[in-house]
Design an enzyme around this catalytic site. Structure first.
Site, short mmCIF file in Angstrom:
data_model
loop_
_atom_site.label_atom_id
_atom_site.label_comp_id
_atom_site.label_asym_id
_atom_site.label_seq_id
_atom_site.Cartn_x
_atom_site.Cartn_y
_atom_site.Cartn_z
N TYR A 64 49.20 -3.55 -44.35
CA TYR A 64 48.71 -3.83 -45.63
C TYR A 64 47.80 -5.13 -45.51
O TYR A 64 46.69 -4.99 -46.35
CB TYR A 64 49.85 -4.44 -46.41
N HIS A 113 60.04 -5.73 -54.06
CA HIS A 113 59.87 -7.03 -53.61
C HIS A 113 60.87 -7.98 -54.00
O HIS A 113 61.96 -7.38 -54.83
CB HIS A 113 58.54 -7.92 -54.15
N CYS A 162 49.10 -12.20 -48.34
CA CYS A 162 49.59 -11.79 -47.03
C CYS A 162 48.32 -11.71 -46.05
O CYS A 162 48.48 -11.39 -44.84
CB CYS A 162 50.36 -10.44 -46.87
#
Ligand code: GDP
Length: 299
Positions: A123, A166, A96
């Site tokens: 994050y 997740h 990410c």
């Protein structure tokens, strides 16, 4: 999940002098505690797998903790590793870190070439900072600090809490419970159109061991399979693995997140490493592990 996979790998390779701490034994966000730990233990090789992690809902809801906890963990460990003369450190980031709309597959050089996905921006910023810390301590102090960016992971000791997890562990749990309860359908989030790549945690541990032995460069390395599936395909695969026969309901009130994040793993392949576990096989292993440890994974 990742730390325990790395420990299993090192033990399987014959290493016995491993220094580990659980988060209740050592709060890595606490600078003084981390400084004392490094001074007392003097580790030579550091695998920095510790992080505050979670799925799309957790990342989007606890934006302060995802930024603060990860910045503190990385800063404390990387700085203490420099101070105490660690021979080599491997920092683990995430796919990410790449811009939301970067070209696919994601090449390492696309870092910082565009805007991040908003749901996990805190994050991602923390993980980008970890990469930059390794680069800075390398260029200024000559530390052999390397970074690897794993794709989405799954395997033993995953988080099965539906609010924090997740997609892959969430779907295992949802389909499993729906099968046991004879539920006619299961809610799945988003449109099902986003594409994700999944790597088994034991393959990641194998890659970490490989990089710790063979890689000493400045540029971080992507770690993945180089193959992705849509969330809809994943849901069908998990449903089949679990043996659930009901329907899927797509809740489009929930966010899709990044449309796609497929890693370009050509650098890692050129170095001589490739994953071993394909998604179908990895899902079967993971469902068996879930069944064996359900009481631990689901409170
Ligand atoms: P991401 O990779 O950071 O977006 O994190 P996730 O693994 O949490 O989500 C991946 C995709 O799966 C998103 O499009 C989610 O909306 C979708 N998804 C579908 N069902 C679920 C679910 O039950 N839990 C989670 N976490 N995601 C789901």
């Amino acid at each position: 999940m990742v730390g325990s996979a790395i420990v299993r790998k090192l033990q399987a390779e014959g290493y016995s002098n491993l220094i580990t701490r659980t988060s209740s034994e050592l709060d890595l966000r606490n600078q003084a505690a981390v400084t004392d730990f490094f001074a007392d233990e003097q580790p030579e090789y550091v695998f920095l797998a510790a992080a505050k992690v979670g799925g799309i809902l957790a990342n989007n809801s606890f934006r302060a903790e995802f930024l603060y906890d990860n910045l503190m963990i990385e800063s404390n460990i990387i700085h203490s590793s420099y101070k105490s003369g660690v021979k080599k450190l491997l920092f683990l980031g995430s796919s990410c870190i790449y811009p939301k709309l970067a070209p696919q597959p994601l090449k390492e050089e696309y870092l910082l070439s565009g805007y991040l996905e908003p749901t996990n921006e805190p994050y991602a910023i923390a993980k980008i900072t970890g990469i930059k810390l390794c680069e800075a301590y390398r260029s200024q102090y000559g530390c052999n600090f390397i970074s690897a960016m794993p794709t989405n992971l799954y395997g033993p000791n995953d988080n099965y809490d539906l609010q924090g997890s997740h997609v892959l562990p969430a779907l295992i749990r949802k389909f499993h419970e729906a099968k046991l309860n004879g539920q006619p359908g299961v809610e799945v989030w988003g449109t099902g159109a986003p594409r994700r790549e999944f790597l088994h945690a034991d393959d990641l541990a194998d890659a970490c061991f490989f990089l710790m032995q063979h890689y000493n460069d400045d540029l971080f390395v992507n770690v993945g399979t180089g193959e992705d599936v849509t969330i809809r395909e994943l849901a069908e695969l998990v449903k089949e693995t679990v043996g659930y026969e009901g329907d899927l309901y797509w809740n489009t009130e929930k966010p899709d997140g990044t449309p796609r994040k497929l890693m370009d793993v050509s650098r890692l392949h050129a170095l001589g490493w490739k994953h071993k576990t394909d998604l179908k096989q990895g899902l079967e292993m993971t469902y068996q592990d879930f069944l064996a440890n359900e009481v631990l994974y689901v409170e």
